[in-house]
Design an enzyme around this catalytic site. Structure first.
Site: not given
Ligand code: SDX
Length: 428
Positions: A307, A364
């Site tokens: 998140h 989710d």
């Molecule tokens: C919602 O914003 C809100 O409030 C949203 C929400 C709401 O109520 O409106 O809460 C609802 O959208 C919840 C999120 C649902 N999405 C998912 O579950 C999709 C999977 N999650 C990721 O795509 C990610 O965690 C996000 C999109 C939710 C957040 O992305 P960020 O904040 O841009 O974080 P990032 O992509 O920069 O990740 C940081 C690190 C990275 O690794 P490094 O480059 O540091 O090595 O964490 C890793 C990412 O690769 N990472 C994951 C991951 N989420 C982040 N690796 C594997 N699986 C994951 N799910």
């Protein structure tokens, strides 16, 4: 603590005021940065460090896993309020009195119909159309059937638009589901509560009675409350920026629905179920999928994990997980998918990659398990998220417009070609 921040550029110092919120959050107010520095701006892709506004609606503390709606904790409102009460609180700022609450419920029921011509729009969609695309189109189409734009300064006009949207959205959702299920597009029953009516409008068969199940009604009411607002997330920021051009409320909400559709945002609840089903079909090998999620060469992410704000447990995930357990046990459903989800969660909470990145289950991760137990098809999960988020979008749109915030128009740093002369086509 000083009340200014100093930035030094080329030996010259610039002071900017600090803004402090009621929960002691601090921001540097850079509204005068470009003028003071003759052109310097900030850059922050994804706005990970940038506040777009000051808001009094929802407070999140990502480190502590706190979520409050107008100061009330998510646990308390989920436990004690119903969805329309929470909608009223988010939009108008206070919990409604009994009279206000009863009137709000009645006024919404009075609006729970849709122009019959909307059926012609729905009939034009192929059965294969994704429900989020249909709902976004129909919400925008509501503008055509309700052309008078909202006078946000008028409490009466704003209230009328609020009850109109909250009344009509469940009908659009039910008709979208029934179109894809090949069922007649009819209405619910205004003698029922809001959530009971949603379930009846969706699932009542033309040749039989729909028997309400209190377990499902309570679970859906709680799910809608848990999704109702979440400060400046992607879809809410979309609603705000579209509304900042003074586009109408329905058009702004339609844009928010499109933003929510993305699998990184609200579309994740559908992606989670598809992921869990893929793991189940693959023999339940959660370790293989954990390895894929950590492999930088593999685009696969553990959907429902991580998140932007929560670097601790998403408080909503905890409540939904308990609700999933309750619903499945009360319905006597053995759901192997739930065991796979729990296995993934346990592994991720012990895995260094996830621990280092503070990746926890989000809203989710478990919600789809409950939707599935309700008989809601996977491609409708994000539509249920949209029904829940509607009051939050309306509340944030109203706050932005009442504060007369300027049109959203970010700057950029240009990295393209510098000036060059045009070359006629026969000389290229
Ligand atoms: C919602 O914003 C809100 O409030 C949203 C929400 C709401 O109520 O409106 O809460 C609802 O959208 C919840 C999120 C649902 N999405 C998912 O579950 C999709 C999977 N999650 C990721 O795509 C990610 O965690 C996000 C999109 C939710 C957040 O992305 P960020 O904040 O841009 O974080 P990032 O992509 O920069 O990740 C940081 C690190 C990275 O690794 P490094 O480059 O540091 O090595 O964490 C890793 C990412 O690769 N990472 C994951 C991951 N989420 C982040 N690796 C594997 N699986 C994951 N799910």
């Amino acid at each position: 603590m000083a009340n200014t921040a100093t930035i030094e550029i080329d030996g010259k110092k610039y002071d900017f005021p600090l803004v402090k919120g009621t929960e002691n959050e601090i921001a540097i107010d850079i509204t005068k940065l470009r003028a003071a520095t003759e052109g310097v701006i900030t850059i922050d892709p994804g706005f990970k460090n940038t506040g777009s506004c000051e808001s009094a609606i929802t407070f999140l503390d990502g480190e502590k896993g706190i979520l409050r709606y107008r100061g009330y904790s998510i646990d308390e409102v989920a436990e004690n309020a119903d969805f329309l009460e929470v909608a009223y609180l988010l939009i108008f700022g206070e919990l409604p009195t009994k009279e206000q609450n009863d009137k709000f419920h009645e006024d919404i029921k009075a609006e729970s119909y849709v122009d019959e011509d909307v059926k012609k729009i729905i009939e034009a969609f192929p059965k294969s159309a994704h429900p989020m695309g249909i709902i976004s189109s129909l919400t925008s189409a509501l503008t055509a059937f309700n052309p008078s734009s909202v006078n946000v300064e008028s409490e009466e006009d704003m209230y009328k638009s609020v009850v109109r949207l909250l009344g009509k959205m469940p009908v659009l959702v039910a008709w979208t589901y029934r179109k894809k299920a090949g069922l007649p597009l009819d209405y619910g029953d205004n003698s029922l509560g809001y959530v009971e009516n949603i379930l009846k409008m969706m699932f009542k068969k033309p040749n039989g009675e729909y028997i309400q199940n209190k377990v499902l009604v309570d679970a859906l009411d709680k799910l809608l409350i848990l999704h109702a607002d979440h400060e400046q997330n992607c879809s809410t920021s979309t609603v705000r920026i579209v509304g900042s051009s003074h586009a109408g409320l329905f058009a702004s909400i339609s844009a928010g629905i499109s933003a929510l559709w993305g699998p990184l945002h609200g579309g994740a609840n559908q992606a989670v179920l598809e992921m869990l089903e893929a793991i189940q079909a693959d023999g339940g090998d959660t370790k293989k999928y954990m390895a894929k999620a950590k492999d930088k060469n593999d685009p696969f992410r553990l959907m429902g994990f991580g998140h932007r704000v929560y670097k601790n447990f998403d408080p909503r995930a905890r409540i939904i997980k308990k609700s999933a357990d309750d619903v499945l046990s009360q319905l006597g459903i053995k759901e192997p998918i739930l065991n796979i989800a729990e296995g993934l969660e346990q592994e991720a909470l012990k895995d260094q990659y996830f621990v280092d990145r503070k990746l926890y289950p989000n809203v989710d991760f478990y919600s789809g398990i409950i939707y599935r137990a309700m008989g809601i098809p996977t491609d409708m999960f994000t539509v249920m998220f949209a029904i829940g988020r509607l009051p939050g979008w309306i509340a944030q749109w109203r706050e932005m417009r009442l504060k007369k915030e300027p049109i959203g128009r970010p700057r950029q740093i240009y990295t393209g070609a510098t000036e060059r002369k045009f070359v006629p086509v026969d000389e290229r």
